[in-house]
Design a protein around this motif. Structure first.
Motif, PDB file in Angstrom:
ATOM      1  N   LEU A 181      10.996   3.766   3.861  1.00  0.00           N
ATOM      2  CA  LEU A 181      10.633   2.910   2.384  1.00  0.00           C
ATOM      3  C   LEU A 181      11.163   3.839   1.315  1.00  0.00           C
ATOM      4  CD1 LEU A 181       9.715   0.310   1.662  1.00  0.00           C
ATOM      5  CD2 LEU A 181       7.311   1.377   1.425  1.00  0.00           C
ATOM      6  N   LYS A 182      10.716   5.113   1.207  1.00  0.00           N
ATOM      7  CA  LYS A 182      10.810   6.033  -0.018  1.00  0.00           C
ATOM      8  C   LYS A 182      12.434   6.061  -0.291  1.00  0.00           C
ATOM      9  CE  LYS A 182       9.548  10.288  -1.685  1.00  0.00           C
ATOM     10  NZ  LYS A 182       8.807  11.677  -1.441  1.00  0.00           N
ATOM     11  N   THR A 183      13.073   6.259   0.763  1.00  0.00           N
ATOM     12  CA  THR A 183      14.512   6.170   0.300  1.00  0.00           C
ATOM     13  C   THR A 183      15.112   5.072  -0.364  1.00  0.00           C
ATOM     14  OG1 THR A 183      14.711   7.732   2.215  1.00  0.00           O
ATOM     15  CG2 THR A 183      16.780   6.954   1.339  1.00  0.00           C
ATOM     16  N   TRP A 184      14.721   3.809   0.287  1.00  0.00           N
ATOM     17  CA  TRP A 184      15.133   2.598  -0.074  1.00  0.00           C
ATOM     18  C   TRP A 184      14.676   2.298  -1.385  1.00  0.00           C
ATOM     19  CZ3 TRP A 184      11.675  -1.450  -1.299  1.00  0.00           C
ATOM     20  CH2 TRP A 184      12.269  -2.675  -1.462  1.00  0.00           C
ATOM     21  N   LEU A 185      13.580   2.654  -1.894  1.00  0.00           N
ATOM     22  CA  LEU A 185      12.908   2.181  -2.933  1.00  0.00           C
ATOM     23  C   LEU A 185      13.614   3.209  -4.093  1.00  0.00           C
ATOM     24  CD1 LEU A 185      10.558   1.068  -4.871  1.00  0.00           C
ATOM     25  CD2 LEU A 185       9.095   2.963  -4.384  1.00  0.00           C
ATOM     26  N   PHE A 186      14.038   4.468  -3.577  1.00  0.00           N
ATOM     27  CA  PHE A 186      14.504   5.427  -4.748  1.00  0.00           C
ATOM     28  C   PHE A 186      15.875   4.985  -4.939  1.00  0.00           C
ATOM     29  CE2 PHE A 186      12.028   9.616  -4.694  1.00  0.00           C
ATOM     30  CZ  PHE A 186      10.761   8.954  -4.663  1.00  0.00           C
ATOM     31  N   ALA A 187      16.666   4.376  -4.017  1.00  0.00           N
ATOM     32  CA  ALA A 187      17.794   3.952  -4.458  1.00  0.00           C
ATOM     33  C   ALA A 187      17.646   2.685  -5.127  1.00  0.00           C
ATOM     34  CB  ALA A 187      18.468   3.474  -2.920  1.00  0.00           C
ATOM     35  N   VAL A 188      16.753   1.639  -5.186  1.00  0.00           N
ATOM     36  CA  VAL A 188      16.611   0.625  -5.816  1.00  0.00           C
ATOM     37  C   VAL A 188      16.404   1.113  -7.388  1.00  0.00           C
ATOM     38  CG1 VAL A 188      15.175  -1.497  -6.353  1.00  0.00           C
ATOM     39  CG2 VAL A 188      15.612  -0.862  -4.184  1.00  0.00           C
ATOM     40  N   GLN A 229       0.904  -1.128  -0.015  1.00  0.00           N
ATOM     41  CA  GLN A 229      -0.011   0.038   0.056  1.00  0.00           C
ATOM     42  C   GLN A 229       0.913   1.127  -0.003  1.00  0.00           C
ATOM     43  OE1 GLN A 229      -2.530  -0.878   3.460  1.00  0.00           O
ATOM     44  NE2 GLN A 229      -4.145  -1.762   2.382  1.00  0.00           N
ATOM     45  N   ARG A 230       2.057   1.192   0.841  1.00  0.00           N
ATOM     46  CA  ARG A 230       2.864   2.306   0.793  1.00  0.00           C
ATOM     47  C   ARG A 230       3.533   2.613  -0.269  1.00  0.00           C
ATOM     48  NH1 ARG A 230       3.967   6.849   1.807  1.00  0.00           N
ATOM     49  NH2 ARG A 230       6.070   7.492   2.749  1.00  0.00           N
ATOM     50  N   LEU A 231       3.926   1.432  -1.145  1.00  0.00           N
ATOM     51  CA  LEU A 231       4.602   1.429  -2.538  1.00  0.00           C
ATOM     52  C   LEU A 231       3.570   2.192  -3.652  1.00  0.00           C
ATOM     53  CD1 LEU A 231       6.427  -1.898  -3.049  1.00  0.00           C
ATOM     54  CD2 LEU A 231       7.424   0.576  -2.415  1.00  0.00           C
ATOM     55  N   GLU A 232       2.203   1.963  -3.241  1.00  0.00           N
ATOM     56  CA  GLU A 232       1.137   2.425  -4.019  1.00  0.00           C
ATOM     57  C   GLU A 232       1.050   3.700  -3.943  1.00  0.00           C
ATOM     58  OE1 GLU A 232      -2.545   0.432  -4.042  1.00  0.00           O
ATOM     59  OE2 GLU A 232      -3.378   1.346  -5.690  1.00  0.00           O
ATOM     60  N   GLU A 233       1.252   4.354  -2.702  1.00  0.00           N
ATOM     61  CA  GLU A 233       1.107   5.742  -2.475  1.00  0.00           C
ATOM     62  C   GLU A 233       2.326   6.597  -2.988  1.00  0.00           C
ATOM     63  OE1 GLU A 233      -0.881   4.930   1.922  1.00  0.00           O
ATOM     64  OE2 GLU A 233       1.061   6.159   1.909  1.00  0.00           O
ATOM     65  N   LEU A 234       3.472   5.860  -2.949  1.00  0.00           N
ATOM     66  CA  LEU A 234       4.840   6.325  -3.442  1.00  0.00           C
ATOM     67  C   LEU A 234       5.075   6.303  -5.025  1.00  0.00           C
ATOM     68  CD1 LEU A 234       7.454   4.971  -1.068  1.00  0.00           C
ATOM     69  CD2 LEU A 234       6.553   7.314  -1.455  1.00  0.00           C
TER      70      LEU A 234
END
Lengths: 132, 172
Positions: free
Chosen positions: B56-63, B8-13
């Motif tokens: 989670l946002k920082t991690w996802l952006f790094a990925v 859900q958080r990924l969907e928001e992001l």
């Protein structure tokens, strides 16, 4: 944010609005990500195809060296023993007179070695001296 | 693996992630979608694991950034192997896509994209993360894997350079 910069903030806000308006929906991307892709399936197939012969070779090697398995033939099987073996050049040693060379002469006797009537016979000088 | 709450958080992001993917791919929309999908694949199959050390946002952006770099490298390698070069640059290099003719933001967005694409990559990335994504310099440094000091330098140099370029565009 470190420092406020209204000019850049406005510009980036416009960029953000425009990109978010045109961005793709989450659900299709997420669902597609959950499905194994064709390239992944192909990669799996190639991996399996490459690994299969190696696994088969390893299994065969393990069967060969297992305890109680067929023993490989010894390299010396069928070869003559060392006492039976004769070198191929043995005939070169068969020279005339080798019987004389092969045995010790009896003490006190002379030899006639192919000198005819003028041959030396009788006891050797050293034997004479010793007997007198 | 990803839990339901994280999904859900990924969907928001997702909109912000797509914006970051666009930045990482030089505003190549198709490539950005592929990069984002591949980042989701990594999150799902466990190749990228969120360990809670950052947000989670920082991690996802790094990925996303790493995925974009990997794909860029692979594309360059393929281009080198096949010796396929277009206009002296490898296929898929930072080409600025033509914006759709939408009223209002379109012109500003186009000018900004062009100006950003002419900045050094690190400066452009830091400015995007700070102004577009509204991250702090510390978070931006985390995403980029650099020190805060280095991020601050890129930020100040980039800001000065970007402002100059945008003003020059406006007066033209």
């Amino acid at each position: 944010m470190s420092e406020s910069d209204p000019y850049l903030e406005r510009a980036f806000a416009a960029l953000r609005r425009q990109e978010r308006r045109d961005g793709p929906a989450f659900a299709p991307l997420w669902q597609a990500a959950g499905r194994p892709r064709r390239s992944q399936r192909v990669r799996h197939f190639v991996l399996v195809a490459a690994a299969a012969p190696m696994v088969a070779a390893a299994l065969f090697a393990a069967w060969l060296i297992r305890p109680g398995g067929p023993a490989p033939p010894h390299p010396s099987a069928g070869a003559p023993t060392i006492s039976e073996w004769r070198p191929a050049t043995d005939f070169l040693l068969r020279t005339p007179g080798r019987e004389i060379l092969g045995e010790a002469p009896p003490l006190g006797l002379g030899y006639s070695i192919g000198l005819g009537s003028s041959g030396v016979t009788g006891p050797s000088p050293s034997t004479e001296r010793r007997s007198s | 693996m990803i839990e339901r709450s994280q999904e859900q958080r990924l969907e928001e992001l997702h909109p912000a992630s797509f914006g970051w993917a666009l930045q990482c791919c030089g505003w190549d929309r198709q490539e950005a979608e592929d990069v984002l999908q591949e980042a989701y694949v990594k999150a799902l199959d466990g190749r990228a694991r969120f360990d809670g050390r950052s947000s989670l946002k920082t991690w996802l952006f790094a990925v996303i950034r790493r995925t974009a770099a990997e794909r860029r490298r692979a594309r360059w390698a393929r281009a080198l192997l096949s010796l396929r070069w277009r206009d002296g640059r490898p296929e898929g290099s930072r080409a600025v896509a033509t914006p759709e003719a939408l009223a209002g933001d379109a012109e500003t967005a186009r000018g900004l994209r062009e100006a950003l694409s002419r900045l050094p990559v690190r400066q452009s990335e830091v400015l995007h993360l700070v102004f577009y994504q509204e991250l702090t310099l510390e978070q931006a440094a985390q995403v980029l894997g650099i020190s805060v000091g280095s991020a601050r330098t890129h930020y100040h140099r980039g800001k000065t350079s970007l402002r100059e370029r945008l003003r020059r565009e406006e007066t033209r």
